[in-house]
Design an enzyme around this catalytic site. Structure first.
Site, PDB file in Angstrom:
ATOM      1  N   ASP A 144      -7.148   6.371   0.358  1.00  0.00           N
ATOM      2  CA  ASP A 144      -6.001   6.164   1.374  1.00  0.00           C
ATOM      3  C   ASP A 144      -6.711   5.791   2.676  1.00  0.00           C
ATOM      4  O   ASP A 144      -7.817   5.178   2.692  1.00  0.00           O
ATOM      5  CB  ASP A 144      -5.199   7.543   1.656  1.00  0.00           C
ATOM      6  CG  ASP A 144      -3.914   7.436   2.364  1.00  0.00           C
ATOM      7  OD1 ASP A 144      -3.706   6.275   2.778  1.00  0.00           O
ATOM      8  OD2 ASP A 144      -3.134   8.360   2.516  1.00  0.00           O
TER       9      ASP A 144
HETATM   10  C1  BGC Z   1      -0.708   6.997   4.170  1.00  0.00           C
HETATM   11  C2  BGC Z   1      -0.318   6.557   2.970  1.00  0.00           C
HETATM   12  C3  BGC Z   1       0.109   4.927   3.077  1.00  0.00           C
HETATM   13  C4  BGC Z   1      -0.964   4.269   3.838  1.00  0.00           C
HETATM   14  C5  BGC Z   1      -0.658   2.993   3.921  1.00  0.00           C
HETATM   15  C6  BGC Z   1      -1.610   6.260   4.953  1.00  0.00           C
HETATM   16  O1  BGC Z   1      -1.750   6.708   6.386  1.00  0.00           O
HETATM   17  O2  BGC Z   1      -1.208   8.395   4.141  1.00  0.00           O
HETATM   18  O3  BGC Z   1       0.857   7.205   2.217  1.00  0.00           O
HETATM   19  O4  BGC Z   1       0.394   4.636   1.813  1.00  0.00           O
HETATM   20  O5  BGC Z   1      -1.205   5.137   5.056  1.00  0.00           O
HETATM   21  O6  BGC Z   1       0.149   2.630   4.997  1.00  0.00           O
END
Ligand code: BGC
Length: 726
Positions: free
Chosen positions: A272
């Site tokens: 993530d």
């Molecule tokens: C979130 C994810 C997301 C990623 C990309 C993160 O902060 O937890 O769910 O896919 O950002 O935007």
């Protein structure tokens, strides 16, 4: 059209031509602004610190995050193809969570439709819009099991039940990916997230610690991710939290042993946002190099938005601390995904400026969004106030009376301006003169004029419709709240209108189960609209006027008060359950000041018609491994309009090897019945459905007595018993 596919051998020889530096850069994912040809800044989350990224790294980067729009995608990809020595295209990824331009209800709402085919259709449309705009991979579905409505991200999940979440996980994957990613450029690869157990953050506070037994993890939290992978989901995203003391992103047991080795997942695993580097503040890595080493050893292929890999892996390989084979493995998985998507044949894939104009937000897609919203709203209370009659004079008050903020979090490409607001929905059904609109207050404050205008409108009306809720920043990522009531000013608005003694309807726009104190008991009807998406106003107005009949049912319990949280239907009985025949008055598991039960249970939802359930019957009092059980029930529409009912079947293992939940959803059926029509439903239940993880983690069933429950929700059920013979 025939797509040129590279064989695995060809991909390996391509990889062999790459220098170590080029290979490591394949593992990097950066946001749009870094890239040549980019004109806009994608809306991105998280800290973007100075990262030590060089131009050479960008030229060799494997994937990009948040880039959308055919024109810009084409320009960036073409520049990249010119700049990349070996002509390896970029993988383009974005968060397409509940729609691209046409926004569907939030996933929690879609879950309340209990209609997985509908979810599949919504995902397929989202994929089509995303693909024509140049996206290759969506960071969805999010299938985290959720039990704590304080956590803002419950809006992204389909709720508190492992089985239902699994059914939706499969449906979303089918919808996004279709059957053949390389032949079907209308689809995008899916990335299931957040692995694992992100939804169990302590105290409902985002990014917080998760700690649970492995049995609990496997029994409740893992099934939905597994379901997505069984459906062929191409990617997995790590979660921010710890799992048994180790952040998921560096958790070798979770990623390598379980995900890769035990489950056989050979697709791309992405961290993530920033999660590799976050191992430092977590306190399991002294520096970026150690974080990189932990993540690559755990099997993380792509590092999203931090630069631990690109800045340290080379050195780690050269010093012998990381085996180059680990990097090759990751690179090959990324190349394979590019090839599966047909990018070596056509790096622009579905991106097409002309088709984009025709497809995005087209009439057909908006129609689907309307249908989805109709099926996702849940009627929580109705004391004969709904449906509204067209002759009634309506005062439409509250901050959502005329508000486009009904798309919900994670709808960054949707347009609030183009969303159908509630008032607009009303005026599509009745003459504007019939509806006096006056907000009364904003989400969290009011002016004197606003307040007065709403009171005046209400005085002259036959019915007051209050459009209330949370603004979309109050849920979603980092959108946690400790007080999950509606903001005070909105509760005050109800209190101010109450003395008028008019019928009142509350329509709620929000991203989580709320504590409905001061609302539920004050109004005659409550419709939970969630964030219903682009066609929300149309759908909600149709439901309020009875042009459509509410049929959604809750997939997450609504607490009686926030102090109960987490409160969920599939809890354990304890040794001192409240209400047992021999229970003491005091020394039982209970609160002194509030009931144990939630205000509204899992599976609950009303309709404008009524359904009666005949007595349930079992095909036998015994089940064997070979001989499933059939459970029959006759359901009749006893009201005067067509309606859809969601009939639910639960089971309880009366004496397990370990404690089993008081109820577990095993199957359900959504049926449509005309007035007076009746239908006999026959559910079958097999021994496989009774299996669970035992103390030694074996997944088996127990011989012995089971209760089976059938009903319209998890509370109001009929019960019979049977014995599993082994
Ligand atoms: C979130 C994810 C997301 C990623 C990309 C993160 O902060 O937890 O769910 O896919 O950002 O935007």
């Amino acid at each position: 059209m025939e797509v040129i596919q590279l064989t695995e051998q060809q991909l390996i020889s391509l990889m062999k031509q790459m220098s170590l530096e080029e290979k490591i850069a394949q593992l990097l994912q950066l946001a749009t602004p870094f890239f040549e040809g980019a004109k806009s800044e994608g809306r991105i989350t998280g800290p973007m610190a100075s990262m030590g990224i060089t131009e050479n790294m960008v030229r060799n980067t494997g994937s990009i995050l948040g880039l959308t729009g055919a024109e810009e995608v084409i320009s960036v990809q073409q520049a990249h193809m010119r700049n990349n020595r070996l002509g390896i295209p970029l993988l383009i990824m974005a968060d397409i969570i509940h729609g691209y331009k046409t926004i569907f209800p939030i996933p929690l709402a879609l879950g309340c439709s209990w209609d997985a085919e509908l979810a599949e259709k919504c995902a397929a449309i989202a994929a089509k819009e995303a693909a024509v705009s140049g996206v290759h991979v969506t960071f969805a579905p999010m299938v985290d099991l959720v039990r704590d409505p304080r956590w803002g991200r419950v809006m992204e999940s389909t709720g508190e039940d492992p089985y239902l979440n699994g059914e939706f996980a499969r449906a979303f994957v089918r919808g996004f990916q279709g059957r053949d990613l390389s032949g079907d450029s209308d689809r995008v690869a899916a990335c299931v997230k957040h692995f694992a157990a992100y939804g169990a953050a302590e105290g409902g506070r985002d990014y917080n610690t998760v700690d649970m037994s492995e049995r609990q993890l496997r029994e409740y939290y893992l099934p939905a991710y597994k379901a997505a992978l069984e459906e062929g989901c191409e990617m997995v995203m790590t979660s921010f939290n710890t799992v048994d003391g180790v952040p998921a992103t560096g958790n070798k047991r979770l990623m390598r042993d379980l995900l890769r080795n035990e489950w056989g997942f050979d697709g791309v695993l992405i961290s993530d946002w920033g999660a590799v580097k976050e191992m430092i503040p977590h306190g399991v890595a002294a520096d970026e190099a150690e974080a990189a080493s932990k993540a690559i050893h755990a099997g993380v292929d792509i590092e999203m938005m931090t630069s631990c890999y690109v800045n340290h892996l080379q050195q780690l390989v050269e010093s012998g601390l990381v085996d180059e084979a680990l990097i090759d493995e990751a690179v090959l998985r990324i190349l394979k995904l590019k090839q599966k998507l047909g990018l070596f044949d056509n790096p622009l894939r579905g991106a097409n400026v002309e088709s984009e104009r025709e497809i995005l937000f087209c009439g057909e897609h908006r129609q689907a969004a309307r249908e989805a919203a109709v099926k996702s709203c849940v009627l929580l209370k109705n004391e004969g106030v709904l449906p509204l009659a067209k002759e009634q004079k309506i005062a439409l008050v509250g901050p959502f009376a005329q508000n486009g903020d009904i798309l919900g979090p994670w709808s960054w490409l949707g347009s609030q301006e183009e969303a159908v607001q509630l008032y607009e929905g009303f005026t599509r059904i009745v003459e504007p003169l019939q509806v006096a609109v006056a907000e009364g207050c904003g989400i969290e404050s009011a002016s004197e004029e606003q307040w007065k205008a709403a009171l005046e409108a209400a005085q002259n009306a036959d019915v007051i419709v209050l459009a209330l809720g949370e603004h979309s920043d109050m849920s979603g990522e980092a959108g946690c709240r400790a007080d999950i009531r509606l903001p005070e000013i909105q509760r005050q608005l109800i209190a101010a209108l109450k003395p008028l003694n008019k019928p009142m309807v509350a329509v709620l726009f929000n991203g989580r189960p709320l504590d409905l104190h001061g609302i539920h008991d004050q109004v005659g009807a409550v419709l939970e609209a969630w964030y219903p998406g682009s066609e929300g106003g149309t759908a909600v107005a149709e439901l309020l006027y009875g042009l459509a009949n509410p049929s959604g049912k809750l997939t997450m319990s609504f607490p009686y008060a926030v102090g109960q949280v987490p409160v969920y239907y599939n809890y354990f009985n304890t040794g001192r359950p409240q209400g047992a025949p021999d229970a003491q008055v005091r020394y039982v598991s209970q609160y002194l000041d509030i009931p144990n039960e939630p205000l509204l249970p899992f599976g609950f939802g009303l309709s404008y018609t009524s359904f009666s359930y005949g007595e349930i019957s079992l095909s036998s009092e015994q089940m064997t491994v070979e001989q499933p059980l059939h459970i029959k029930v006759r359901v009749t529409n006893t009201g005067n309009q067509p309606g859809e009912e969601i009939v639910q079947l639960y089971v309880r293992d009366m004496a397990g090897e370990v404690v089993r939940p008081v109820k577990e959803l095993k199957t359900y059926r959504r049926i449509k019945l005309m007035p007076g029509e009746s239908h006999e439903i026959s559910f079958s239940l097999t021994e496989r459905q009774l299996r669970y993880h035992h103390a030694d983690l074996q997944y088996i069933s127990d011989a012995g007595e089971f209760a089976v429950y059938v009903g319209p929700n998890s509370r109001d059920v009929q019960e019979l018993r049977f014995t599993l013979m082994k």
